[in-house]
Design an enzyme around this catalytic site. Structure first.
Site, PDB file in Angstrom:
ATOM      1  N   ARG A   1      15.741 -10.124  14.841  1.00 16.53           N
ATOM      2  CA  ARG A   1      15.458 -11.555  14.735  1.00 16.53           C
ATOM      3  C   ARG A   1      14.231 -11.812  13.883  1.00 16.53           C
ATOM      4  NH1 ARG A   1      15.614 -14.727  20.287  1.00 16.53           N
ATOM      5  NH2 ARG A   1      14.059 -15.809  19.052  1.00 16.53           N
TER       6      ARG A   1
ATOM      7  N   ARG B   1      13.549 -10.917   4.106  1.00 12.70           N
ATOM      8  CA  ARG B   1      14.116  -9.569   4.226  1.00 12.70           C
ATOM      9  C   ARG B   1      14.935  -9.466   5.510  1.00 12.70           C
ATOM     10  NH1 ARG B   1       9.580  -5.711   2.278  1.00 12.70           N
ATOM     11  NH2 ARG B   1       8.575  -6.895   3.849  1.00 12.70           N
TER      12      ARG B   1
ATOM     13  N   ARG C   1      -9.523   1.061   8.991  1.00 16.42           N
ATOM     14  CA  ARG C   1      -9.155  -0.330   9.287  1.00 16.42           C
ATOM     15  C   ARG C   1     -10.256  -1.067  10.038  1.00 16.42           C
ATOM     16  NH1 ARG C   1      -3.261   0.711   9.156  1.00 16.42           N
ATOM     17  NH2 ARG C   1      -2.111  -1.234   9.338  1.00 16.42           N
TER      18      ARG C   1
ATOM     19  N   LYS D   1       0.832  -1.210   0.000  1.00 15.41           N
ATOM     20  CA  LYS D   1       0.000   0.000   0.000  1.00 15.41           C
ATOM     21  C   LYS D   1       0.866   1.258   0.000  1.00 15.41           C
ATOM     22  CE  LYS D   1      -2.279  -0.777   3.830  1.00 15.41           C
ATOM     23  NZ  LYS D   1      -1.738  -2.070   4.260  1.00 15.41           N
TER      24      LYS D   1
ATOM     25  N   ARG E   1      -0.517  -9.034  13.020  1.00 14.32           N
ATOM     26  CA  ARG E   1      -1.149  -7.979  12.230  1.00 14.32           C
ATOM     27  C   ARG E   1      -2.034  -8.560  11.119  1.00 14.32           C
ATOM     28  NH1 ARG E   1       3.087  -4.256  10.038  1.00 14.32           N
ATOM     29  NH2 ARG E   1       1.397  -2.787   9.819  1.00 14.32           N
TER      30      ARG E   1
HETATM   31  P1  AMP Z   1       0.721   0.727   8.990  1.00 14.69           P
HETATM   32  O1  AMP Z   1       2.010   1.433   8.742  1.00 14.69           O
HETATM   33  O2  AMP Z   1      -0.435   1.319   8.248  1.00 14.69           O
HETATM   34  O3  AMP Z   1       0.802  -0.752   8.776  1.00 14.69           O
HETATM   35  O4  AMP Z   1       0.370   0.937  10.533  1.00 14.69           O
HETATM   36  C1  AMP Z   1       1.253   0.539  11.557  1.00 14.69           C
HETATM   37  C2  AMP Z   1       0.495   0.376  12.867  1.00 14.69           C
HETATM   38  O5  AMP Z   1      -0.100   1.637  13.238  1.00 14.69           O
HETATM   39  C3  AMP Z   1      -0.661  -0.597  12.848  1.00 14.69           C
HETATM   40  O6  AMP Z   1      -0.239  -1.939  13.058  1.00 14.69           O
HETATM   41  C4  AMP Z   1      -1.518  -0.083  14.005  1.00 14.69           C
HETATM   42  O7  AMP Z   1      -0.958  -0.425  15.256  1.00 14.69           O
HETATM   43  C5  AMP Z   1      -1.383   1.418  13.841  1.00 14.69           C
HETATM   44  N1  AMP Z   1      -2.404   1.965  12.911  1.00 14.69           N
HETATM   45  C6  AMP Z   1      -2.192   2.531  11.698  1.00 14.69           C
HETATM   46  N2  AMP Z   1      -3.347   2.893  11.123  1.00 14.69           N
HETATM   47  C7  AMP Z   1      -4.326   2.544  11.980  1.00 14.69           C
HETATM   48  C8  AMP Z   1      -5.751   2.619  11.955  1.00 14.69           C
HETATM   49  N3  AMP Z   1      -6.405   3.151  10.900  1.00 14.69           N
HETATM   50  N4  AMP Z   1      -6.441   2.168  13.035  1.00 14.69           N
HETATM   51  C9  AMP Z   1      -5.805   1.644  14.098  1.00 14.69           C
HETATM   52  N5  AMP Z   1      -4.474   1.509  14.187  1.00 14.69           N
HETATM   53  C10 AMP Z   1      -3.728   1.954  13.148  1.00 14.69           C
END
Ligand code: AMP
Length: 189
Positions: free
Chosen positions: A135, A127, A88, A13, A146
């Site tokens: 680690r 990676r 999300r 993304k 996630r």
């Molecule tokens: P990302 O870089 O978009 O993968 O986001 C990294 C982390 O930020 C996620 O794993 C969540 O902990 C938090 N985060 C980012 N966007 C959101 C969202 N829209 N709602 C809740 N948590 C978020």
């Protein structure tokens, strides 16, 4: 142009958002980037969010809705924006609907970047090995968490936006330039 990029962590993304920023001259709005910046700067928001982000859980809807609402008010979002990592949850999507309604604007498309969870995990492991960094099992553990959170809380957005006629699925496992071409084709359809 007002777009959402939807897809599991590691699907590309962020990579696609940056390419689309160049192509369309509209800003990328990444809640993950905003949260990481707040964590690095140790702001009150960052201090609150750090443990949640580190373990791969979602920050509360109230926090991210606030971040996005404020960001959408900025001048550079007037011509459009690319939402990357937001919404999300269904509650976030409903909040976004409200924000856009208040502004009298609407979404053009929701791009679903489809990706295979097992391949995403393998990519992260490779990676980590190549970089000789953290680690691999640590990273793998958080990524699996996630991916689970995505399946439970974010995947329902696929039917939410499909029901609104906004969903454009693309194959995220294709090479980066092919994914970009598919997205551009979906947008101009
Ligand atoms: P990302 O870089 O978009 O993968 O986001 C990294 C982390 O930020 C996620 O794993 C969540 O902990 C938090 N985060 C980012 N966007 C959101 C969202 N829209 N709602 C809740 N948590 C978020």
């Amino acid at each position: 142009m007002r777009l959402i990029l939807l897809g599991p962590p590691g699907a590309g993304k962020g990579t696609q958002a940056k390419i689309l920023v160049e192509a369309y001259g509209i800003p990328q709005l990444s809640t993950g980037d905003i949260l990481r910046a707040a964590i690095a700067a140790k702001t009150p928001l960052g201090v609150e969010a750090k443990a949640i982000v580190d373990r791969g859980d979602l920050v509360s809807d109230a926090i991210v809705n606030g971040i996005v609402s404020e960001r959408l008010d900025a001048e550079d979002c007037k011509p459009g924006f690319i939402l990357d990592g937001f919404p999300r949850t269904i509650a976030q999507a409903e909040a976004l609907d409200g924000m856009l309604k208040d502004k009298g604007v609407s979404l053009d498309a929701v791009i679903e970047i489809k990706a295979d969870a097992d391949i995403l995990v393998q990519r992260v492991i490779n990676r980590a090995k190549e970089s000789g960094g953290a680690r691999a099992d640590d990273n793998e553990e958080v990524l699996r968490k996630r991916l689970g959170v995505y399946a439970d809380q974010t995947a329902p957005l696929v039917s939410y936006y499909s029901d609104k006629g906004l969903l454009c699925p693309v194959d995220g496992m294709a090479p980066v330039n092919e994914v970009t071409t598919a997205i551009k084709a979906a947008i101009t359809k």
